[in-house]
Design a protein around this motif. Structure first.
Motif, PDB file in Angstrom:
ATOM      1  N   ALA A 164       0.850  -1.197   0.000  1.00  0.00           N
ATOM      2  CA  ALA A 164       0.000   0.000   0.000  1.00  0.00           C
ATOM      3  C   ALA A 164       0.885   1.245   0.000  1.00  0.00           C
ATOM      4  CB  ALA A 164      -0.922  -0.016   1.212  1.00  0.00           C
ATOM      5  N   GLU A 184      -8.860   5.961  -5.242  1.00  0.00           N
ATOM      6  CA  GLU A 184      -8.308   4.624  -5.464  1.00  0.00           C
ATOM      7  C   GLU A 184      -9.207   3.825  -6.399  1.00  0.00           C
ATOM      8  OE1 GLU A 184      -5.931   2.374  -5.966  1.00  0.00           O
ATOM      9  OE2 GLU A 184      -5.210   2.795  -3.917  1.00  0.00           O
ATOM     10  N   LYS A 189      -5.059  -2.929  -4.069  1.00  0.00           N
ATOM     11  CA  LYS A 189      -4.297  -1.915  -3.339  1.00  0.00           C
ATOM     12  C   LYS A 189      -5.110  -1.337  -2.181  1.00  0.00           C
ATOM     13  CE  LYS A 189      -1.010  -0.214  -6.779  1.00  0.00           C
ATOM     14  NZ  LYS A 189      -0.553   0.972  -7.551  1.00  0.00           N
ATOM     15  N   SER A 192      -5.185  -3.855   0.537  1.00  0.00           N
ATOM     16  CA  SER A 192      -3.883  -3.902   1.218  1.00  0.00           C
ATOM     17  C   SER A 192      -3.730  -2.733   2.180  1.00  0.00           C
ATOM     18  CB  SER A 192      -2.748  -3.877   0.182  1.00  0.00           C
ATOM     19  OG  SER A 192      -2.764  -5.039  -0.620  1.00  0.00           O
TER      20      SER A 192
END
Length: 373
Positions: A164, A184, A189, A192
């Protein structure tokens, strides 16, 4: 002013207004398109961490998303901010927040080196090494205590932070925040980053749990309570050992000292019995110890200073010296009021704490005697 010039000014202003209106509309459409692309990724991230996904209009009518997740007993909220201060662009940021247990009062911030944001936001802490060469090359770590930060940043947590890497993670007081620029749009990701935030929060809970367990094993009581930080950022276990009151304190050595664990027992002594046993600062030739009883290597690793060496010598027996050399604390200090053994790191293991208790009890005893268990 000629009418023609007035018309030209009005026409110019109207043209600028239309330009900015078109720019705002284009920015809004672009932002909404990005939101539509990110939405299924957020739904997938919620599923990956076992969280709940919600979506709907925000207070200003903008489309908003949230994920509520609870990992290992840590409740986290994931949402995003929208900045419309620019006419031609809408800026998103993704944010993970939670209220966590932080019994030590640690202040911690971790971010990628390339983000170069570690000095922002009024965060006051010094830069420290994470404890791993590869991670030290990839991350900037700021913390109020280097020793505690290294205890906090386990290998599992460092691996989660690498996954991350675009997030800046901050722990301050009992507030945890992980934030990245942009909305995002990668489910893995985002998942994470959520896991990394949960691991950071989990370390605080683990520390409180270890201190509670140590307190029970020693038959003492945890004065500041599980998960409650004292003003100085520390917790204390109070107990009795062979009629003496002892404390095992997790915190700083004084107001500016290093963070670690101290074992302290009160005593009444004369000023002539002040002493300090501390690690040697520089490595030099081993002191000559020919013909002297074995001290377990204490004379090689430590130096002893005392106001009246003869009066202190009968307390620092060879058996006590061997125990100190084997335990390897940062220092052992005796003054008129107490004897304390200082670890330069976090110690919550029962065996090492009990050995430290035996050492300080022996040094504080009114009559010469060796360490006892």
């Amino acid at each position: 002013m000629e009418p023609i010039f007035v018309l030209m000014i009005i026409s110019g202003i109207a043209g600028l207004a239309r330009f900015f209106a078109h720019a705002r509309n284009d920015a809004r459409r672009a932002a909404e398109a990005r939101w539509r692309l990110a939405r299924p990724m957020w739904q997938r991230a919620a599923a990956l961490v076992g969280g709940e996904f919600r979506s709907g209009p925000g207070p200003s009518g903008d489309p908003r998303m949230q994920i509520s997740a609870a990992l290992d007993g840590v409740a986290l909220l994931v949402d995003h901010d929208v900045d419309r201060s620019g006419a031609a662009v809408v800026r998103y940021s993704t944010r993970i927040t939670g209220t966590v247990s932080n019994p030590s009062g640690l202040r911690l911030r971790v971010n990628e080196k390339q983000l170069d944001r570690s000095s922002g936001g009024g965060f006051r802490a010094r830069r420290v090494d994470a404890g791993d060469a590869a991670d030290d090359g990839a991350f900037v770590v700021q913390a109020s205590s280097p020793a505690l930060a290294r205890w906090w940043l386990t290998r599992e947590l460092r691996e989660a932070l690498r996954a991350a890497a675009e997030y800046q993670l901050t722990l301050e007081s009992h507030r945890l925040t992980a934030i990245r620029a942009g909305l995002e749009d990668d489910a893995e990701k985002l998942a994470s980053a959520i896991r990394a935030a949960a691991l950071v929060a989990g370390r605080g809970r683990a520390l409180a749990k270890e201190l509670r367990a140590l307190s029970q094993q020693l038959g003492g009581r945890l004065l500041s309570g599980a998960g409650t930080a004292s003003p100085g950022g520390g917790m204390t276990i109070e107990l009795e050992h062979r009629g003496r009151r002892l404390t095992v304190a997790l915190g700083r050595d004084g107001t500016r000292g290093a963070f670690g664990t101290q074992v302290r027992v009160a005593r009444a002594a004369s000023p002539s019995e002040r002493f300090i046993v501390r690690r040697r600062q520089r490595r030099g030739p081993d002191p000559v110890n020919a013909g002297q009883p074995d001290d377990g290597g204490l004379s090689r690793a430590y130096e002893v200073q005392a106001d009246a060496p003869d009066r202190v010598a009968w307390r620092l027996t060879d058996e006590v010296k061997r125990e100190i050399a084997a335990l390897r604390p940062a220092a052992v200090v005796g003054d008129e009021a107490a004897v304390k053994l200082v670890f330069g790191r976090i110690e919550t293991g029962r065996d090492r704490i009990e050995r430290a208790i035996a050492i300080v009890s022996s040094l504080a005893a009114p009559a010469p005697q060796g360490p006892y268990r």
